[in-house]
Motif scaffolding. Structure first.
Motif, PDB file in Angstrom:
ATOM      1  N   PHE A 257       0.841  -1.203   0.000  1.00 19.45           N
ATOM      2  CA  PHE A 257       0.000   0.000   0.000  1.00 19.45           C
ATOM      3  C   PHE A 257       0.874   1.250   0.000  1.00 19.45           C
ATOM      4  O   PHE A 257       0.637   2.190  -0.776  1.00 19.45           O
ATOM      5  N   GLY A 258       1.882   1.283   0.866  1.00 25.85           N
ATOM      6  CA  GLY A 258       2.746   2.459   0.968  1.00 25.85           C
ATOM      7  C   GLY A 258       3.539   2.722  -0.298  1.00 25.85           C
ATOM      8  O   GLY A 258       3.667   3.870  -0.740  1.00 25.85           O
ATOM      9  N   LYS A 259       4.058   1.666  -0.893  1.00 26.12           N
ATOM     10  CA  LYS A 259       4.823   1.804  -2.140  1.00 26.12           C
ATOM     11  C   LYS A 259       3.934   2.365  -3.255  1.00 26.12           C
ATOM     12  O   LYS A 259       4.313   3.308  -3.964  1.00 26.12           O
ATOM     13  N   GLU A 260       2.747   1.810  -3.394  1.00 25.24           N
ATOM     14  CA  GLU A 260       1.830   2.284  -4.439  1.00 25.24           C
ATOM     15  C   GLU A 260       1.371   3.712  -4.163  1.00 25.24           C
ATOM     16  O   GLU A 260       1.268   4.528  -5.085  1.00 25.24           O
ATOM     17  N   TRP A 261       1.112   4.020  -2.895  1.00 25.20           N
ATOM     18  CA  TRP A 261       0.668   5.364  -2.520  1.00 25.20           C
ATOM     19  C   TRP A 261       1.724   6.388  -2.926  1.00 25.20           C
ATOM     20  O   TRP A 261       1.395   7.450  -3.483  1.00 25.20           O
ATOM     21  N   LEU A 262       2.965   6.104  -2.653  1.00 27.79           N
ATOM     22  CA  LEU A 262       4.055   7.022  -2.999  1.00 27.79           C
ATOM     23  C   LEU A 262       4.239   7.130  -4.517  1.00 27.79           C
ATOM     24  O   LEU A 262       4.401   8.227  -5.058  1.00 27.79           O
ATOM     25  N   GLU A 263       4.215   5.993  -5.184  1.00 30.46           N
ATOM     26  CA  GLU A 263       4.495   6.001  -6.624  1.00 30.46           C
ATOM     27  C   GLU A 263       3.391   6.677  -7.423  1.00 30.46           C
ATOM     28  O   GLU A 263       3.670   7.334  -8.441  1.00 30.46           O
ATOM     29  N   VAL A 264       2.154   6.535  -6.987  1.00 32.60           N
ATOM     30  CA  VAL A 264       1.045   7.208  -7.681  1.00 32.60           C
ATOM     31  C   VAL A 264       1.234   8.722  -7.651  1.00 32.60           C
ATOM     32  O   VAL A 264       0.931   9.430  -8.619  1.00 32.60           O
ATOM     33  N   ARG A 265       1.779   9.220  -6.559  1.00 38.39           N
ATOM     34  CA  ARG A 265       1.903  10.676  -6.374  1.00 38.39           C
ATOM     35  C   ARG A 265       3.272  11.236  -6.757  1.00 38.39           C
ATOM     36  O   ARG A 265       3.369  12.403  -7.155  1.00 38.39           O
ATOM     37  N   PHE A 266       4.322  10.411  -6.640  1.00 40.88           N
ATOM     38  CA  PHE A 266       5.672  10.950  -6.811  1.00 40.88           C
ATOM     39  C   PHE A 266       6.550  10.044  -7.671  1.00 40.88           C
ATOM     40  O   PHE A 266       7.768   9.975  -7.470  1.00 40.88           O
ATOM     41  N   ALA A 267       5.967   9.338  -8.622  1.00 46.83           N
ATOM     42  CA  ALA A 267       6.727   8.381  -9.419  1.00 46.83           C
ATOM     43  C   ALA A 267       7.835   9.058 -10.209  1.00 46.83           C
ATOM     44  O   ALA A 267       7.745  10.236 -10.577  1.00 46.83           O
ATOM     45  N   VAL A 268       8.881   8.262 -10.513  1.00 46.36           N
ATOM     46  CA  VAL A 268       9.953   8.755 -11.369  1.00 46.36           C
ATOM     47  C   VAL A 268       9.363   9.056 -12.739  1.00 46.36           C
ATOM     48  O   VAL A 268       8.650   8.222 -13.319  1.00 46.36           O
ATOM     49  N   PRO A 269       9.598  10.246 -13.294  1.00 48.46           N
ATOM     50  CA  PRO A 269       9.066  10.567 -14.625  1.00 48.46           C
ATOM     51  C   PRO A 269       9.596   9.577 -15.668  1.00 48.46           C
ATOM     52  O   PRO A 269      10.753   9.167 -15.604  1.00 48.46           O
ATOM     53  N   PRO A 270       8.751   9.141 -16.604  1.00 49.97           N
ATOM     54  CA  PRO A 270       9.208   8.202 -17.639  1.00 49.97           C
ATOM     55  C   PRO A 270      10.299   8.836 -18.494  1.00 49.97           C
ATOM     56  O   PRO A 270      10.273  10.031 -18.785  1.00 49.97           O
ATOM     57  N   ARG A 271      11.279   8.031 -18.867  1.00 54.42           N
ATOM     58  CA  ARG A 271      12.362   8.531 -19.712  1.00 54.42           C
ATOM     59  C   ARG A 271      11.875   8.685 -21.171  1.00 54.42           C
ATOM     60  O   ARG A 271      11.099   7.863 -21.661  1.00 54.42           O
ATOM     61  N   PRO A 272      12.326   9.738 -21.827  1.00 53.72           N
ATOM     62  CA  PRO A 272      11.942   9.911 -23.227  1.00 53.72           C
ATOM     63  C   PRO A 272      12.487   8.779 -24.097  1.00 53.72           C
ATOM     64  O   PRO A 272      13.596   8.287 -23.856  1.00 53.72           O
ATOM     65  N   TYR A 273      11.695   8.377 -25.070  1.00 51.74           N
ATOM     66  CA  TYR A 273      12.108   7.278 -25.964  1.00 51.74           C
ATOM     67  C   TYR A 273      13.226   7.748 -26.881  1.00 51.74           C
ATOM     68  O   TYR A 273      13.198   8.855 -27.438  1.00 51.74           O
ATOM     69  N   SER A 274      14.240   6.927 -27.008  1.00 52.29           N
ATOM     70  CA  SER A 274      15.306   7.234 -27.974  1.00 52.29           C
ATOM     71  C   SER A 274      15.644   5.956 -28.729  1.00 52.29           C
ATOM     72  O   SER A 274      16.054   4.957 -28.117  1.00 52.29           O
ATOM     73  N   PRO A 275      15.448   5.935 -30.027  1.00 50.29           N
ATOM     74  CA  PRO A 275      15.670   4.709 -30.822  1.00 50.29           C
ATOM     75  C   PRO A 275      17.154   4.344 -30.847  1.00 50.29           C
ATOM     76  O   PRO A 275      18.010   5.174 -30.624  1.00 50.29           O
TER      77      PRO A 275
END
Length: 275
Positions: A257-275
């Motif tokens: 619960f705690g891990k999901e609670w934190l990640e929903v609000r403060f997740a690491v931004p997804p990295r931009p795709y680079s081919p």
């Protein structure tokens, strides 16, 4: 005046079972008068989990130089010379976490971890297994006793302790994929193989505020915020033991619960795709 027998009955009524591995956070003041005092509360807890069960607590160290050496603060040479080295067999416990911990430390068969600031103690059938190795740098995350508490299917019990005491949520902070986690450095005096005092530098996640928004003075940290949300969601067993409002929580479910609670609000931004 509560007796050991009454305490065991109420602990079982709350949901504690024989064979349980349980991390305890207690306020003896909130619990109220107990015949035999703190030592009898420890015996009641041991009786409640039985010979196959295990008690665990976060005890730290009453002489931890965490604040005195935090983030580059330097102790004088005289202070460093006089400061005792951490010895898990004899070092006292941090009283801010409750007097009961000192009685757990002194209980027959107690096993204490070697991490001076995040020191844990366990008593019972799986004490050695759950405490295990506890290195500097692994205070609350992977490789710590908290990880083993969770992986072994343990529980967390509060006996009148506030919800901001749920140390296992530091493990949720450690494994959550968050941006800009706060880290701290500090120094601790340990004993080397020859029994000599050696000052060692540690770097850990900041247990006083995993993100800047949880490190503001006078405001709740992530542990308290998540714990209150978990209880409000109806996921904890609650009841009274003595005069205390108590909670019994599943460690795996709480961390998930705690891990999901934190990640929903403060997740690491997804990295931009680079081919």
């Amino acid at each position: 005046m509560m007796t050991r027998r009454h305490l065991v009955h109420q602990l079982r009524g709350l949901g504690l079972r024989a064979g349980d591995l349980v991390m305890v956070h207690a306020s003896l003041k909130a619990l109220g008068p107990v015949e035999g005092g703190a030592a009898e509360v420890v015996r009641a807890l041991i009786d409640a989990v039985g010979p196959e069960g295990t008690l665990m607590a976060y005890v730290s160290w009453d002489r931890s130089p965490y604040e005195e050496t935090l983030n580059g603060t330097v102790l004088s040479e005289a202070a460093r010379a006089e400061w005792p080295a951490f010895d898990p067999l004899t070092a006292g416990t941090y009283r801010g976490f409750g007097l009961l911990n000192e009685f757990l430390r002194k209980a027959p068969g107690a096993v204490r971890s070697a991490h001076p600031d995040a020191s844990m103690v366990a008593v019972g059938a799986r004490a050695h297994e759950v405490i295990g190795e506890h290195r500097l740098g692994d205070a609350y995350g992977p490789g710590s006793p908290l990880e083993r508490l969770v992986s072994f299917g343990g529980k967390v019990l509060t006996l009148g302790a506030p919800l901001d005491a749920l140390t296992v949520l530091h493990y949720a902070e450690a494994i959550a994929e968050l941006a800009d986690k706060r880290r701290v450095t500090y120094e601790v005096p340990l004993l080397d193989a020859a029994g000599r005092k050696v000052w060692c530098r540690a770097e850990e996640l900041d247990s006083n505020g995993i993100l800047d928004c949880f490190a503001r003075e006078g405001e709740p940290d992530a542990v308290e915020t998540i714990a209150k949300a978990y209880v409000a969601d109806g996921r904890a067993l609650r009841g009274r033991v003595g005069a205390a409002q108590c909670y019994l929580l599943d460690a795996q479910d709480l961390v998930r619960f705690g891990k999901e609670w934190l990640e929903v609000r403060f997740a690491v931004p997804p990295r931009p795709y680079s081919p």
